[in-house]
Design a protein around this motif. Structure first.
Motif, PDB file in Angstrom:
ATOM      1  N   THR A  17       0.816  -1.253  -0.090  1.00 26.22           N
ATOM      2  CA  THR A  17      -0.020  -0.002   0.121  1.00 26.22           C
ATOM      3  C   THR A  17       0.753   1.214  -0.104  1.00 26.22           C
ATOM      4  O   THR A  17       0.719   2.126  -0.934  1.00 26.22           O
ATOM      5  CB  THR A  17      -0.884   0.159   1.187  1.00 26.22           C
ATOM      6  OG1 THR A  17      -1.791  -1.202   1.163  1.00 26.22           O
ATOM      7  CG2 THR A  17      -1.804   1.276   1.349  1.00 26.22           C
ATOM      8  N   ASN A  18       1.772   1.124   1.002  1.00 26.51           N
ATOM      9  CA  ASN A  18       2.824   2.407   0.837  1.00 26.51           C
ATOM     10  C   ASN A  18       3.482   2.509  -0.495  1.00 26.51           C
ATOM     11  O   ASN A  18       3.560   3.685  -1.055  1.00 26.51           O
ATOM     12  CB  ASN A  18       3.817   2.290   1.989  1.00 26.51           C
ATOM     13  CG  ASN A  18       3.161   2.518   3.241  1.00 26.51           C
ATOM     14  OD1 ASN A  18       2.179   3.043   3.485  1.00 26.51           O
ATOM     15  ND2 ASN A  18       4.154   1.982   4.325  1.00 26.51           N
ATOM     16  N   SER A  21       1.002   3.930  -3.123  1.00 25.39           N
ATOM     17  CA  SER A  21       0.871   5.349  -2.986  1.00 25.39           C
ATOM     18  C   SER A  21       2.076   6.312  -3.354  1.00 25.39           C
ATOM     19  O   SER A  21       1.855   7.143  -3.955  1.00 25.39           O
ATOM     20  CB  SER A  21       0.591   5.745  -1.469  1.00 25.39           C
ATOM     21  OG  SER A  21      -0.584   5.056  -1.123  1.00 25.39           O
ATOM     22  N   ARG A  22       3.083   5.901  -3.106  1.00 28.54           N
ATOM     23  CA  ARG A  22       4.602   6.644  -3.677  1.00 28.54           C
ATOM     24  C   ARG A  22       4.310   6.515  -5.238  1.00 28.54           C
ATOM     25  O   ARG A  22       4.660   7.570  -5.521  1.00 28.54           O
ATOM     26  CB  ARG A  22       5.735   6.041  -3.108  1.00 28.54           C
ATOM     27  CG  ARG A  22       5.578   6.251  -1.540  1.00 28.54           C
ATOM     28  CD  ARG A  22       6.922   6.131  -0.858  1.00 28.54           C
ATOM     29  NE  ARG A  22       7.881   7.006  -1.259  1.00 28.54           N
ATOM     30  CZ  ARG A  22       9.287   6.978  -1.359  1.00 28.54           C
ATOM     31  NH1 ARG A  22       9.753   5.821  -0.817  1.00 28.54           N
ATOM     32  NH2 ARG A  22      10.096   7.659  -1.763  1.00 28.54           N
ATOM     33  N   ALA A  24       1.961   6.317  -7.083  1.00 29.37           N
ATOM     34  CA  ALA A  24       0.879   7.232  -7.716  1.00 29.37           C
ATOM     35  C   ALA A  24       1.407   8.657  -7.628  1.00 29.37           C
ATOM     36  O   ALA A  24       0.916   9.579  -8.603  1.00 29.37           O
ATOM     37  CB  ALA A  24      -0.481   7.007  -6.853  1.00 29.37           C
ATOM     38  N   GLU A  25       2.079   9.170  -6.617  1.00 25.99           N
ATOM     39  CA  GLU A  25       2.613  10.321  -6.404  1.00 25.99           C
ATOM     40  C   GLU A  25       3.527  10.521  -7.604  1.00 25.99           C
ATOM     41  O   GLU A  25       3.602  11.656  -8.202  1.00 25.99           O
ATOM     42  CB  GLU A  25       3.023  10.725  -5.074  1.00 25.99           C
ATOM     43  CG  GLU A  25       3.764  11.941  -4.788  1.00 25.99           C
ATOM     44  CD  GLU A  25       4.330  12.053  -3.043  1.00 25.99           C
ATOM     45  OE1 GLU A  25       5.152  12.432  -3.129  1.00 25.99           O
ATOM     46  OE2 GLU A  25       3.886  11.243  -2.359  1.00 25.99           O
ATOM     47  N   ASN A  31      -6.737   9.901  -7.488  1.00 21.24           N
ATOM     48  CA  ASN A  31      -7.142   8.743  -7.001  1.00 21.24           C
ATOM     49  C   ASN A  31      -8.366   7.959  -7.801  1.00 21.24           C
ATOM     50  O   ASN A  31      -8.354   6.719  -7.784  1.00 21.24           O
ATOM     51  CB  ASN A  31      -8.204   9.190  -5.687  1.00 21.24           C
ATOM     52  CG  ASN A  31      -7.376   9.588  -4.547  1.00 21.24           C
ATOM     53  OD1 ASN A  31      -6.149   9.386  -4.626  1.00 21.24           O
ATOM     54  ND2 ASN A  31      -7.726  10.371  -3.680  1.00 21.24           N
ATOM     55  N   VAL A  45      -9.321   4.152  -2.438  1.00 19.04           N
ATOM     56  CA  VAL A  45      -8.029   4.673  -2.833  1.00 19.04           C
ATOM     57  C   VAL A  45      -7.510   5.907  -1.779  1.00 19.04           C
ATOM     58  O   VAL A  45      -6.322   5.940  -1.401  1.00 19.04           O
ATOM     59  CB  VAL A  45      -7.875   5.202  -4.305  1.00 19.04           C
ATOM     60  CG1 VAL A  45      -6.667   5.855  -4.738  1.00 19.04           C
ATOM     61  CG2 VAL A  45      -8.203   3.779  -5.127  1.00 19.04           C
ATOM     62  N   SER A  46      -8.549   6.794  -1.586  1.00 23.44           N
ATOM     63  CA  SER A  46      -8.173   8.067  -0.575  1.00 23.44           C
ATOM     64  C   SER A  46      -7.794   7.516   0.491  1.00 23.44           C
ATOM     65  O   SER A  46      -6.716   8.103   1.118  1.00 23.44           O
ATOM     66  CB  SER A  46      -9.443   9.016  -0.744  1.00 23.44           C
ATOM     67  OG  SER A  46      -9.033   9.982   0.321  1.00 23.44           O
ATOM     68  N   ARG A  49      -4.170   6.039   0.667  1.00 23.31           N
ATOM     69  CA  ARG A  49      -2.857   7.243   0.458  1.00 23.31           C
ATOM     70  C   ARG A  49      -2.936   7.659   1.698  1.00 23.31           C
ATOM     71  O   ARG A  49      -2.041   8.225   1.872  1.00 23.31           O
ATOM     72  CB  ARG A  49      -3.420   7.798  -0.783  1.00 23.31           C
ATOM     73  CG  ARG A  49      -3.275   7.109  -2.341  1.00 23.31           C
ATOM     74  CD  ARG A  49      -3.872   7.900  -3.608  1.00 23.31           C
ATOM     75  NE  ARG A  49      -2.576   8.919  -3.676  1.00 23.31           N
ATOM     76  CZ  ARG A  49      -2.206   9.597  -4.811  1.00 23.31           C
ATOM     77  NH1 ARG A  49      -3.317   9.480  -5.712  1.00 23.31           N
ATOM     78  NH2 ARG A  49      -1.203  10.127  -5.361  1.00 23.31           N
TER      79      ARG A  49
END
Length: 125
Positions: A17-18, A21-22, A24-25, A31, A45-46, A49
């Motif tokens: 998950t982490n 999230s990274r 995606a960033e 999202n 997703v929110s 993240r």
């Protein structure tokens, strides 16, 4: 013994998950886009993240997340850790794939196809 296996799986969910999230960033994924890739709602997703939830290792979303991580790592190796180049590659029409890779990764089949394509090119290097 079963308790220990569950602990490992829970840890795997948090780690993936982490990482997702990274990614995606780095790639500028909204999202909505990340939800489309993982098969999750924007609200879920929110929460992912924000660190309020994590991917379940037994879910299809977890598997899609693993492929997204694979794609990230393959592009990272191929493009020398240049996140801007990776974003550009994802957004550019690809003649071999007959679409923009970013459009293809919305489906599980498309995500696997793009992963295989990048890995095949990585093998040449």
């Amino acid at each position: 013994m079963a308790t220990r296996a569950a602990e490992v799986e829970e840890g795997d969910g948090k780690v993936l998950t982490n990482a997702i999230s990274r990614i995606a960033e780095f790639w500028g994924l909204t999202n909505a886009k990340l939800g489309s890739i993982l098969g999750l709602s924007q609200a879920t997703v929110s929460r992912l993240r924000a660190g309020k939830s994590e991917l379940d290792p037994a879910s299809k979303s977890f598997e899609a997340g693993q492929f997204l991580l694979r794609l990230f790592r393959s592009l990272d190796a191929l493009l020398g850790s240049d996140d801007l180049a990776a974003r550009a590659w994802l957004a550019t029409p690809n003649l071999d794939l007959e679409a923009r890779p970013l459009e293809l990764i919305d489906s599980f089949k498309g995500l696997m196809t793009v992963c295989d394509y990048v890995d095949a090119h990585r093998a040449r290097v």
